[in-house]
Motif scaffolding. Structure first.
Motif, PDB file in Angstrom:
ATOM      1  N   VAL A  62       0.961  -1.278  -0.024  1.00  0.00           N
ATOM      2  CA  VAL A  62       0.036  -0.144  -0.035  1.00  0.00           C
ATOM      3  C   VAL A  62       0.917   1.242  -0.083  1.00  0.00           C
ATOM      4  N   LEU A  63       1.962   1.251   0.854  1.00  0.00           N
ATOM      5  CA  LEU A  63       2.892   2.387   0.913  1.00  0.00           C
ATOM      6  C   LEU A  63       3.638   2.361  -0.339  1.00  0.00           C
ATOM      7  N   ASP A  64       3.932   1.428  -1.309  1.00  0.00           N
ATOM      8  CA  ASP A  64       4.605   1.086  -2.290  1.00  0.00           C
ATOM      9  C   ASP A  64       6.050   1.355  -1.828  1.00  0.00           C
ATOM     10  N   MET A  65       6.384   0.484  -0.988  1.00  0.00           N
ATOM     11  CA  MET A  65       7.929   0.538  -0.446  1.00  0.00           C
ATOM     12  C   MET A  65       8.265  -0.959  -0.329  1.00  0.00           C
ATOM     13  N   GLN A  66       9.686  -1.073  -0.338  1.00  0.00           N
ATOM     14  CA  GLN A  66      10.265  -2.469  -0.260  1.00  0.00           C
ATOM     15  C   GLN A  66       9.883  -3.153   1.185  1.00  0.00           C
ATOM     16  N   ILE A  68      11.430  -4.906   3.048  1.00  0.00           N
ATOM     17  CA  ILE A  68      12.544  -4.816   3.855  1.00  0.00           C
ATOM     18  C   ILE A  68      12.675  -3.468   4.482  1.00  0.00           C
ATOM     19  N   SER A  69      12.279  -2.297   3.802  1.00  0.00           N
ATOM     20  CA  SER A  69      12.400  -1.029   4.399  1.00  0.00           C
ATOM     21  C   SER A  69      11.373  -0.884   5.395  1.00  0.00           C
ATOM     22  N   VAL A  70       9.944  -1.370   5.211  1.00  0.00           N
ATOM     23  CA  VAL A  70       8.942  -1.199   5.922  1.00  0.00           C
ATOM     24  C   VAL A  70       9.203  -1.823   7.346  1.00  0.00           C
ATOM     25  N   ALA A  71       9.873  -3.121   7.108  1.00  0.00           N
ATOM     26  CA  ALA A  71      10.391  -4.094   8.345  1.00  0.00           C
ATOM     27  C   ALA A  71      11.452  -3.068   9.196  1.00  0.00           C
ATOM     28  N   TRP A  72      12.359  -2.222   8.688  1.00  0.00           N
ATOM     29  CA  TRP A  72      13.156  -1.471   9.360  1.00  0.00           C
ATOM     30  C   TRP A  72      12.268  -0.148  10.112  1.00  0.00           C
ATOM     31  N   ILE A  73      11.269  -0.014   9.525  1.00  0.00           N
ATOM     32  CA  ILE A  73      10.487   1.421   9.922  1.00  0.00           C
ATOM     33  C   ILE A  73       9.808   1.001  11.040  1.00  0.00           C
ATOM     34  N   ILE A  74       9.132  -0.346  10.964  1.00  0.00           N
ATOM     35  CA  ILE A  74       8.284  -0.810  12.045  1.00  0.00           C
ATOM     36  C   ILE A  74       9.279  -1.146  13.299  1.00  0.00           C
ATOM     37  N   ASP A  75      10.302  -1.737  13.090  1.00  0.00           N
ATOM     38  CA  ASP A  75      11.333  -2.058  14.086  1.00  0.00           C
ATOM     39  C   ASP A  75      11.660  -0.807  14.853  1.00  0.00           C
ATOM     40  N   ARG A  76      11.911   0.198  14.404  1.00  0.00           N
ATOM     41  CA  ARG A  76      12.206   1.570  15.059  1.00  0.00           C
ATOM     42  C   ARG A  76      10.936   1.869  15.931  1.00  0.00           C
ATOM     43  N   MET A  77       9.808   2.101  15.016  1.00  0.00           N
ATOM     44  CA  MET A  77       8.380   2.427  15.608  1.00  0.00           C
ATOM     45  C   MET A  77       8.080   1.481  16.757  1.00  0.00           C
ATOM     46  N   GLU A  78       8.442   0.244  16.881  1.00  0.00           N
ATOM     47  CA  GLU A  78       8.114  -0.834  17.736  1.00  0.00           C
ATOM     48  C   GLU A  78       8.887  -0.455  19.068  1.00  0.00           C
ATOM     49  N   ALA A  79      10.059  -0.062  19.007  1.00  0.00           N
ATOM     50  CA  ALA A  79      11.099   0.143  19.962  1.00  0.00           C
ATOM     51  C   ALA A  79      10.670   1.524  20.288  1.00  0.00           C
ATOM     52  N   ALA A  80      10.023   2.511  19.869  1.00  0.00           N
ATOM     53  CA  ALA A  80       9.587   3.638  20.401  1.00  0.00           C
ATOM     54  C   ALA A  80       8.048   3.492  21.031  1.00  0.00           C
ATOM     55  N   GLY A  81       7.521   2.443  20.816  1.00  0.00           N
ATOM     56  CA  GLY A  81       6.210   2.242  21.593  1.00  0.00           C
ATOM     57  C   GLY A  81       5.025   2.693  20.745  1.00  0.00           C
ATOM     58  N   TRP A  82       5.329   2.879  19.411  1.00  0.00           N
ATOM     59  CA  TRP A  82       4.084   3.383  18.605  1.00  0.00           C
ATOM     60  C   TRP A  82       3.430   2.594  17.941  1.00  0.00           C
ATOM     61  N   VAL A  83       4.041   1.320  17.788  1.00  0.00           N
ATOM     62  CA  VAL A  83       3.103   0.207  17.275  1.00  0.00           C
ATOM     63  C   VAL A  83       3.366  -1.282  17.756  1.00  0.00           C
ATOM     64  N   GLU A  84       2.749  -2.394  17.411  1.00  0.00           N
ATOM     65  CA  GLU A  84       3.241  -3.641  17.999  1.00  0.00           C
ATOM     66  C   GLU A  84       2.902  -4.450  16.735  1.00  0.00           C
ATOM     67  N   ARG A  85       3.816  -5.645  16.719  1.00  0.00           N
ATOM     68  CA  ARG A  85       3.547  -6.735  15.929  1.00  0.00           C
ATOM     69  C   ARG A  85       2.828  -7.807  16.627  1.00  0.00           C
ATOM     70  N   ARG A  86       1.957  -8.444  15.968  1.00  0.00           N
ATOM     71  CA  ARG A  86       1.035  -9.680  16.489  1.00  0.00           C
ATOM     72  C   ARG A  86       1.052 -10.594  15.359  1.00  0.00           C
ATOM     73  N   PRO A  87       1.019 -11.889  15.708  1.00  0.00           N
ATOM     74  CA  PRO A  87       0.906 -13.086  14.556  1.00  0.00           C
ATOM     75  C   PRO A  87      -0.550 -12.767  14.022  1.00  0.00           C
ATOM     76  N   ASP A  88      -0.565 -12.971  12.891  1.00  0.00           N
ATOM     77  CA  ASP A  88      -2.048 -12.879  12.086  1.00  0.00           C
ATOM     78  C   ASP A  88      -2.667 -14.300  12.515  1.00  0.00           C
TER      79      ASP A  88
END
Length: 156
Positions: A62-66, A68-88
């Motif tokens: 949807v964001l038209d990104m690779q 791996i790039s989204v994974a890195w962004i999510i890593d930083r955002m998860e560390a900051a407490g802005w998002v969380e990953r959950r199993p589908d």
């Protein structure tokens, strides 16, 4: 001396839309700079707020990104407490869904977004603020559909 202005084509719709989008992003980036968000991060947060629990691979699409790039962004955002990953919960595969955390930063983002829209539409008539977004959503939907034909389909 000839008048060249009458021979110029009208402004390109794509160019004007692209230029306005660039200016809106620049204006919004300036407004949220103090929050410590990058443009990619606020785009992820904005999308997640409207699509909670989207799979990470879908978010990248949807964001038209690779991915791996989204994974890195999510890593930083998860560390900051802005998002969380959950199993589908709908798959047994290793799919991961992303959820925004309840965070005041979202409220601040919406406020800054409203200020940016207000500035962008400052001198337009009130209906433009309603009609233009709907027209752009329709254009997006029309252009998102795969209506391209191969050359062989076009020849008799």
């Amino acid at each position: 001396m000839t008048d060249t202005t009458s021979k110029q084509p009208p402004p390109s719709l794509g160019f004007v839309i692209s230029d306005v989008a660039r200016l809106i992003r620049r204006n919004f980036n300036r407004r949220v700079q103090h929050l410590g968000l990058t443009q990619a991060q606020w785009q992820v947060l904005a999308h997640l707020a409207r699509n909670e629990g989207i799979r990470q691979i879908q978010l990248a699409d949807v964001l038209d990104m690779q991915p791996i790039s989204v994974a890195w962004i999510i890593d930083r955002m998860e560390a900051a407490g802005w998002v969380e990953r959950r199993p589908d919960p709908l798959t047994v595969a290793r799919s991961i869904c992303i959820w925004p955390c309840s965070h005041p930063i979202l409220t601040q983002m919406w406020e800054h977004g409203a200020d940016t829209r207000q500035q962008a539409l400052q001198y337009s008539c009130q209906p433009a603020g309603v009609v233009l977004p709907q027209l752009l959503l329709t254009m997006r939907e029309n252009l998102s559909q795969d209506t391209t034909s191969t050359e062989s389909e076009l020849t008799p």
